[in-house]
Design a protein around this motif. Structure first.
Motif, short mmCIF file in Angstrom:
data_model
loop_
_atom_site.label_atom_id
_atom_site.label_comp_id
_atom_site.label_asym_id
_atom_site.label_seq_id
_atom_site.Cartn_x
_atom_site.Cartn_y
_atom_site.Cartn_z
N VAL A 15 0.83 -1.21 0.00
CA VAL A 15 0.00 0.00 0.00
C VAL A 15 0.86 1.26 0.00
CG1 VAL A 15 -1.94 -1.13 1.11
CG2 VAL A 15 -0.21 0.00 2.52
N GLU A 16 2.17 1.10 0.20
CA GLU A 16 3.09 2.22 0.17
C GLU A 16 3.33 2.66 -1.27
OE1 GLU A 16 4.05 3.59 2.90
OE2 GLU A 16 3.61 2.01 4.34
N SER A 17 3.67 3.92 -1.47
CA SER A 17 4.04 4.42 -2.78
C SER A 17 5.52 4.12 -2.98
CB SER A 17 3.79 5.92 -2.86
OG SER A 17 4.23 6.41 -4.11
N LEU A 18 5.85 3.24 -3.94
CA LEU A 18 7.22 2.79 -4.14
C LEU A 18 7.62 2.84 -5.62
CD1 LEU A 18 6.93 -0.33 -1.81
CD2 LEU A 18 8.09 1.83 -1.27
N PRO A 19 7.65 4.05 -6.22
CA PRO A 19 8.03 4.13 -7.63
C PRO A 19 9.51 3.83 -7.86
CG PRO A 19 7.68 6.32 -6.70
CD PRO A 19 7.32 5.34 -5.64
N ASP A 20 9.83 3.39 -9.06
CA ASP A 20 11.21 3.13 -9.49
C ASP A 20 11.95 2.17 -8.56
OD1 ASP A 20 10.83 5.14 -11.49
OD2 ASP A 20 11.40 6.68 -10.05
N PRO A 21 11.34 1.04 -8.19
CA PRO A 21 12.00 0.17 -7.22
C PRO A 21 13.21 -0.57 -7.79
CG PRO A 21 10.08 -0.92 -8.10
CD PRO A 21 10.07 0.48 -8.66
N THR A 22 14.14 -0.88 -6.90
CA THR A 22 15.25 -1.78 -7.19
C THR A 22 15.28 -2.78 -6.05
OG1 THR A 22 17.62 -1.94 -7.69
CG2 THR A 22 16.98 -0.31 -6.05
N VAL A 23 15.58 -4.03 -6.36
CA VAL A 23 15.53 -5.11 -5.37
C VAL A 23 16.82 -5.91 -5.43
CG1 VAL A 23 14.33 -7.23 -4.67
CG2 VAL A 23 13.01 -5.29 -5.54
N ILE A 24 17.28 -6.34 -4.25
CA ILE A 24 18.44 -7.23 -4.17
C ILE A 24 18.15 -8.29 -3.13
CG2 ILE A 24 19.69 -5.91 -2.40
CD1 ILE A 24 22.27 -6.49 -4.07
N ARG A 25 18.70 -9.46 -3.34
CA ARG A 25 18.59 -10.51 -2.33
C ARG A 25 19.80 -10.40 -1.42
NH1 ARG A 25 16.49 -16.54 -3.50
NH2 ARG A 25 15.46 -16.70 -1.49
N GLY A 26 19.55 -10.21 -0.13
CA GLY A 26 20.62 -10.06 0.84
C GLY A 26 21.24 -11.38 1.21
N ASP A 27 22.36 -11.32 1.91
CA ASP A 27 23.02 -12.53 2.39
C ASP A 27 22.13 -13.32 3.34
OD1 ASP A 27 25.28 -11.89 0.93
OD2 ASP A 27 26.27 -10.89 2.62
N ASP A 28 21.13 -12.64 3.92
CA ASP A 28 20.19 -13.30 4.83
C ASP A 28 19.08 -14.04 4.08
OD1 ASP A 28 18.65 -11.22 3.85
OD2 ASP A 28 18.27 -10.30 5.80
N GLY A 29 19.10 -14.00 2.74
CA GLY A 29 18.10 -14.68 1.93
C GLY A 29 16.84 -13.87 1.68
N ARG A 30 16.70 -12.75 2.39
CA ARG A 30 15.51 -11.92 2.19
C ARG A 30 15.74 -10.95 1.04
NH1 ARG A 30 13.98 -9.44 7.87
NH2 ARG A 30 16.19 -8.90 7.82
N PHE A 31 14.63 -10.43 0.53
CA PHE A 31 14.66 -9.46 -0.55
C PHE A 31 14.52 -8.05 0.03
CE2 PHE A 31 13.07 -13.42 -2.21
CZ PHE A 31 13.85 -13.60 -3.33
N TRP A 32 15.36 -7.15 -0.47
CA TRP A 32 15.40 -5.78 0.02
C TRP A 32 15.07 -4.85 -1.13
CZ3 TRP A 32 16.19 -4.81 5.14
CH2 TRP A 32 16.56 -5.92 5.90
N LEU A 33 14.10 -3.98 -0.92
CA LEU A 33 13.62 -3.06 -1.95
C LEU A 33 13.90 -1.62 -1.52
CD1 LEU A 33 10.31 -3.16 -3.83
CD2 LEU A 33 10.86 -1.11 -2.54
#
Length: 168
Positions: free
Chosen positions: A8-26
């Protein structure tokens, strides 16, 4: 299954990476002040983790926003490239900056500008994208005046000495 929007957040132009912890960071353009950080275990369920610039704005951003980030991991650090916008709207003062953290959630240290448009001869230098090829590091950026690339130093935090921009 999922239902759009996934946040529900406004998140234009996202970039995502998978961290060493296995989670996805946006990371996204800052409709949420100071550039939002979201985290997910599955790319569907996202939780607000904080913001990149928790302790102050980048020095090169003058009362404007930072947007269109691109995230990469180089060595043991995460580098977040972002667009710089001047408060005065001068097209030669738009540029690309970088922040560094040891973990995807931060804390992030702003490293300032890689360049402003006037320094590389390209008005409205925005929307960075990092890539590496043959051991060389590059930043590609867009402009209303073309798509450009330039080689970076080994640490990815400055333009390589003597490098020339290339129009793509």
């Amino acid at each position: 299954s999922y239902v759009n929007p996934i946040s529900v957040e406004s998140l234009p132009d996202p970039t995502v990476i998978r961290g060493d912890d296995g989670r996805f960071w946006l990371y996204a353009t800052e409709d949420i002040r100071n550039m939002p950080i979201m985290v997910s275990d599955n790319l569907l369920d996202w939780k607000m983790e904080g913001t990149v610039f928790r302790t102050g704005r980048p020095d090169d951003v003058d009362n404007e926003m930072v947007w269109a980030p691109d995230i990469t991991k180089q060595g043991g650090n995460y580098i977040l490239y972002y667009s710089i916008a001047p408060g005065n709207g001068n097209p030669w003062e738009y540029g690309v900056g970088a922040a560094v953290a040891g973990a995807p959630e931060g804390p992030w240290a702003d490293k300032g500008k890689l360049f402003l448009g006037g320094e590389v001869g390209v008005r409205m230098s925005i929307d960075p994208f990092f890539f590496e090829d043959g051991g060389k590091k590059y930043i590609v950026w867009g402009s209303y005046f073309g798509l450009w690339a330039i080689e970076l130093e080994e640490n990815g935090l400055s333009v390589k000495q003597g490098a020339k921009k290339t129009r793509l």
